[in-house]
Design an enzyme around this catalytic site. Structure first.
Site, PDB file in Angstrom:
ATOM      1  N   THR A 143      -1.842   0.958  -6.314  1.00  5.63           N
ATOM      2  CA  THR A 143      -2.248   0.495  -4.750  1.00  5.63           C
ATOM      3  C   THR A 143      -3.122   0.818  -4.079  1.00  5.63           C
ATOM      4  O   THR A 143      -4.406   1.058  -4.674  1.00  5.63           O
ATOM      5  CB  THR A 143      -1.076   1.126  -3.465  1.00  5.63           C
ATOM      6  N   TYR A 144      -3.837   0.497  -2.470  1.00  6.99           N
ATOM      7  CA  TYR A 144      -4.374   1.243  -2.078  1.00  6.99           C
ATOM      8  C   TYR A 144      -4.140   1.635  -1.079  1.00  6.99           C
ATOM      9  O   TYR A 144      -2.684   2.425  -0.537  1.00  6.99           O
ATOM     10  CB  TYR A 144      -5.405   0.052  -1.637  1.00  6.99           C
TER      11      TYR A 144
ATOM     12  N   SER B  49       1.057  -0.768  -0.061  1.00 13.09           N
ATOM     13  CA  SER B  49      -0.235   0.157   0.175  1.00 13.09           C
ATOM     14  C   SER B  49       0.785   1.215  -0.183  1.00 13.09           C
ATOM     15  O   SER B  49       1.709   1.254  -0.484  1.00 13.09           O
ATOM     16  CB  SER B  49      -1.106  -0.117   1.144  1.00 13.09           C
TER      17      SER B  49
ATOM     18  N   GLY C 262       6.120  -2.445   0.892  1.00 20.33           N
ATOM     19  CA  GLY C 262       5.809  -3.138  -0.140  1.00 20.33           C
ATOM     20  C   GLY C 262       6.736  -3.218  -1.387  1.00 20.33           C
ATOM     21  O   GLY C 262       7.044  -2.777  -1.541  1.00 20.33           O
ATOM     22  N   ALA C 263       5.927  -3.960  -2.089  1.00 22.48           N
ATOM     23  CA  ALA C 263       6.513  -3.995  -3.447  1.00 22.48           C
ATOM     24  C   ALA C 263       6.759  -3.141  -4.074  1.00 22.48           C
ATOM     25  O   ALA C 263       7.898  -2.836  -5.253  1.00 22.48           O
ATOM     26  CB  ALA C 263       6.076  -5.289  -4.209  1.00 22.48           C
ATOM     27  N   ALA C 264       5.774  -2.027  -3.552  1.00 21.60           N
ATOM     28  CA  ALA C 264       5.914  -0.233  -4.585  1.00 21.60           C
ATOM     29  C   ALA C 264       7.192   0.204  -3.602  1.00 21.60           C
ATOM     30  O   ALA C 264       8.157   1.439  -5.008  1.00 21.60           O
ATOM     31  CB  ALA C 264       5.038   0.466  -3.555  1.00 21.60           C
TER      32      ALA C 264
END
Length: 127
Positions: free
Chosen positions: A57-58, A25, A73-75
């Site tokens: 994402t959110y 996120s 995260g991955a972002a």
């Protein structure tokens, strides 16, 4: 017919943190979210002005008035602290709704404070 329209935009926010080990996120200062009408868990698109990366994402609400813009995260692989990003939320609107709809656009300063609110972007403008 419904059209997907820009509903909210946070223009030129500065990434304050990239946290690879978080579940996922983007964390955004709650005060900024309120000004542009973005809710926690709402889907957003993020555009990195430094490297051209785009991702979805959110949202997680961050501490109010903290200036937090943290990719999780991955972002976190697509941004670095100090990068300038644009955060966009969209809405599906009917033809009737379009007649009175105005997006909320927050122009940010270097400290992630809202410098200016506009309802639409003037054509060919550099902000």
């Amino acid at each position: 017919m419904y059209r997907t329209m820009m509903k909210s935009k946070i223009h030129r926010a500065v990434v304050t943190e990239a946290n690879l080990n978080y579940v996922g996120s983007i964390t955004i200062d709650e005060a900024i979210l309120n000004q542009v009408d973005i809710l926690p868990n709402e889907k957003v698109q993020i555009v990195n002005n430094n490297n051209g990366a785009r991702l979805e994402t959110y949202v997680i609400a961050g501490e109010r008035n903290s200036g937090t813009i943290c990719l999780n995260g991955a972002a976190a692989r697509l941004v670095q602290p100090g990068d300038t990003v644009i955060i966009i939320a969209y809405a599906l609107l009917s033809q009737e709704e379009l007649q009175s709809f105005h997006p909320k656009v927050a122009i940010m300063d270097e400290s992630n404070r809202v410098k200016q609110m506009i309802e639409q972007e003037p054509p060919m403008t550099v902000l």
